[in-house]
Design a protein around this motif. Structure first.
Motif, PDB file in Angstrom:
ATOM      1  N   SER A  86      -5.739   2.996  -1.018  1.00 25.81           N
ATOM      2  CA  SER A  86      -4.907   3.355  -2.162  1.00 25.81           C
ATOM      3  C   SER A  86      -3.436   3.101  -1.873  1.00 25.81           C
ATOM      4  CB  SER A  86      -5.123   4.825  -2.545  1.00 25.81           C
ATOM      5  OG  SER A  86      -4.816   5.690  -1.464  1.00 25.81           O
ATOM      6  N   ALA A  87      -2.979   3.442  -0.672  1.00 20.61           N
ATOM      7  CA  ALA A  87      -1.577   3.201  -0.324  1.00 20.61           C
ATOM      8  C   ALA A  87      -1.244   1.707  -0.389  1.00 20.61           C
ATOM      9  CB  ALA A  87      -1.281   3.751   1.070  1.00 20.61           C
ATOM     10  N   PHE A 134       4.904   7.731  -6.234  1.00 17.87           N
ATOM     11  CA  PHE A 134       4.008   7.096  -5.257  1.00 17.87           C
ATOM     12  C   PHE A 134       3.069   8.144  -4.656  1.00 17.87           C
ATOM     13  CE2 PHE A 134       2.664   5.831  -1.080  1.00 17.87           C
ATOM     14  CZ  PHE A 134       2.397   4.472  -1.191  1.00 17.87           C
ATOM     15  N   LEU A 135       3.633   9.263  -4.226  1.00 21.48           N
ATOM     16  CA  LEU A 135       2.822  10.292  -3.581  1.00 21.48           C
ATOM     17  C   LEU A 135       1.801  10.887  -4.544  1.00 21.48           C
ATOM     18  CD1 LEU A 135       5.577  12.118  -1.474  1.00 21.48           C
ATOM     19  CD2 LEU A 135       3.833  10.517  -0.659  1.00 21.48           C
ATOM     20  N   THR A 169      -6.667   8.684  -3.973  1.00 18.42           N
ATOM     21  CA  THR A 169      -7.419   8.964  -2.753  1.00 18.42           C
ATOM     22  C   THR A 169      -8.519   9.987  -3.005  1.00 18.42           C
ATOM     23  OG1 THR A 169      -5.507   8.477  -1.330  1.00 18.42           O
ATOM     24  CG2 THR A 169      -7.258   9.822  -0.377  1.00 18.42           C
ATOM     25  N   TRP A 193      -0.912   8.254  -5.108  1.00 18.01           N
ATOM     26  CA  TRP A 193      -1.659   8.099  -3.850  1.00 18.01           C
ATOM     27  C   TRP A 193      -2.645   9.245  -3.667  1.00 18.01           C
ATOM     28  CZ3 TRP A 193      -0.648  10.752   1.105  1.00 18.01           C
ATOM     29  CH2 TRP A 193      -1.405  10.218   2.158  1.00 18.01           C
ATOM     30  N   SER A 239       0.027   0.887 -10.911  1.00 20.09           N
ATOM     31  CA  SER A 239       0.997   1.038  -9.822  1.00 20.09           C
ATOM     32  C   SER A 239       2.345   0.399 -10.138  1.00 20.09           C
ATOM     33  CB  SER A 239       0.438   0.439  -8.528  1.00 20.09           C
ATOM     34  OG  SER A 239      -0.717   1.131  -8.116  1.00 20.09           O
ATOM     35  N   THR A 295     -10.866   4.785 -10.921  1.00 15.06           N
ATOM     36  CA  THR A 295     -11.118   4.699  -9.475  1.00 15.06           C
ATOM     37  C   THR A 295     -12.404   5.425  -9.117  1.00 15.06           C
ATOM     38  OG1 THR A 295      -8.736   4.595  -8.992  1.00 15.06           O
ATOM     39  CG2 THR A 295     -10.197   5.236  -7.191  1.00 15.06           C
ATOM     40  N   HIS A 304      -2.772  -0.719  -2.183  1.00 12.90           N
ATOM     41  CA  HIS A 304      -2.790  -1.255  -3.543  1.00 12.90           C
ATOM     42  C   HIS A 304      -1.657  -0.700  -4.396  1.00 12.90           C
ATOM     43  CE1 HIS A 304      -6.717  -2.709  -2.330  1.00 12.90           C
ATOM     44  NE2 HIS A 304      -6.748  -3.443  -3.417  1.00 12.90           N
ATOM     45  N   ILE A 305      -1.304   0.554  -4.191  1.00 11.50           N
ATOM     46  CA  ILE A 305      -0.166   1.109  -4.931  1.00 11.50           C
ATOM     47  C   ILE A 305       1.118   0.403  -4.515  1.00 11.50           C
ATOM     48  CG2 ILE A 305       1.229   3.183  -5.310  1.00 11.50           C
ATOM     49  CD1 ILE A 305      -1.393   4.794  -4.931  1.00 11.50           C
ATOM     50  N   ALA A 308      -7.485   6.590   1.722  1.00 10.82           N
ATOM     51  CA  ALA A 308      -6.043   6.794   1.840  1.00 10.82           C
ATOM     52  C   ALA A 308      -5.320   5.474   2.130  1.00 10.82           C
ATOM     53  CB  ALA A 308      -5.745   7.817   2.935  1.00 10.82           C
ATOM     54  N   CYS A 309      -5.851   4.692   3.049  1.00  7.60           N
ATOM     55  CA  CYS A 309      -5.221   3.404   3.399  1.00  7.60           C
ATOM     56  C   CYS A 309      -5.346   2.405   2.248  1.00  7.60           C
ATOM     57  CB  CYS A 309      -5.862   2.837   4.658  1.00  7.60           C
ATOM     58  SG  CYS A 309      -5.546   3.811   6.152  1.00  7.60           S
TER      59      CYS A 309
END
Length: 212
Positions: A155-156, A58-59, A66, A62, A49, A27, A158-159, A152-153
């Motif tokens: 990555s969230a 997930f966190l 990010t 993320w 992912s 990334t 796509h994950i 942040a948006c």
């Protein structure tokens, strides 16, 4: 389908820190000018992912993705700050297309810092916008919040897509395995009917010859 789920299972069995490290590195490279056109960061993120099966995973992913995306953006920004519009004539930018650099600049002129957020979801352009922002002397204190929000948006999103795709592949395989015997049975039945029909059609001319 079994091959796909076997591959996903193999990926899931890797140590989570290793998956996070590789995903974060790709990334970072994907978001950095000069490397983003070569490193499959977005594809790697979607694939990695599929290992996300819990909220803590997930966190963790993320946060790592990010931070690495923002770091890549910042490197691109300072490259643009350092070299300015000379980057437009660099070998890398010429290879990908100078029109994308111009598009990034136009987006920044029209949207300002908001363009940094929007460009995060635009292929190719997102790699050039940070450098173009630096070249245009956009203040870093305005650039950074937009970069963080976009990363942040992005990555969230796509994950979430990768995680759902991994779960769907496993579900489809389980359904397919249950239905496989039904499909096989129908196929055999159709084959038998076709063979019997051909034999009947072949026998009819012989019967006519005998009658004649």
């Amino acid at each position: 389908m079994a091959l796909l789920t076997d591959a996903l299972a193999g990926l899931a069995n890797l140590p989570q820190p290793a998956v996070l490290a590789v995903t974060g590195a790709l990334t970072l490279a994907e978001c950095t000018l000069g490397v983003g056109f070569l490193a499959p960061g977005e594809s790697a993120l979607l694939l990695a992912s599929t290992t996300v099966t819990t909220v803590p995973r997930f966190l963790a992913m993320w946060l790592v993705v990010t931070l690495c995306a923002v770091a890549g953006d910042s490197i691109g920004y300072y490259l643009g700050r350092r070299f300015g519009d000379r980057l437009r004539d660099s070998k890398i930018v010429r290879k990908v297309g100078q029109q994308h650099w111009d598009k990034a600049g136009e987006l920044l002129r029209r949207r300002g810092a908001w363009a940094v957020f929007v460009a995060r979801f635009m292929p190719v352009v997102r790699t050039l916008v940070p450098a173009s922002a630096g070249a245009s002397k956009l203040e870093y204190r305005r650039f950074l919040p937009a970069s963080i929000a976009g990363a942040a948006c992005w990555s969230a999103l796509h994950i979430g897509i990768g995680s759902a795709a991994g779960a769907s592949a496993k579900y489809i395989e389980s359904v397919f395995n249950g239905a496989m015997w039904v499909v096989l049975g129908v196929g055999v039945l159709v084959g038998v009917v076709v063979v019997l029909r051909k034999r009947k059609q072949a026998a009819q001319p012989r019967e006519l010859e005998e009658v004649a």
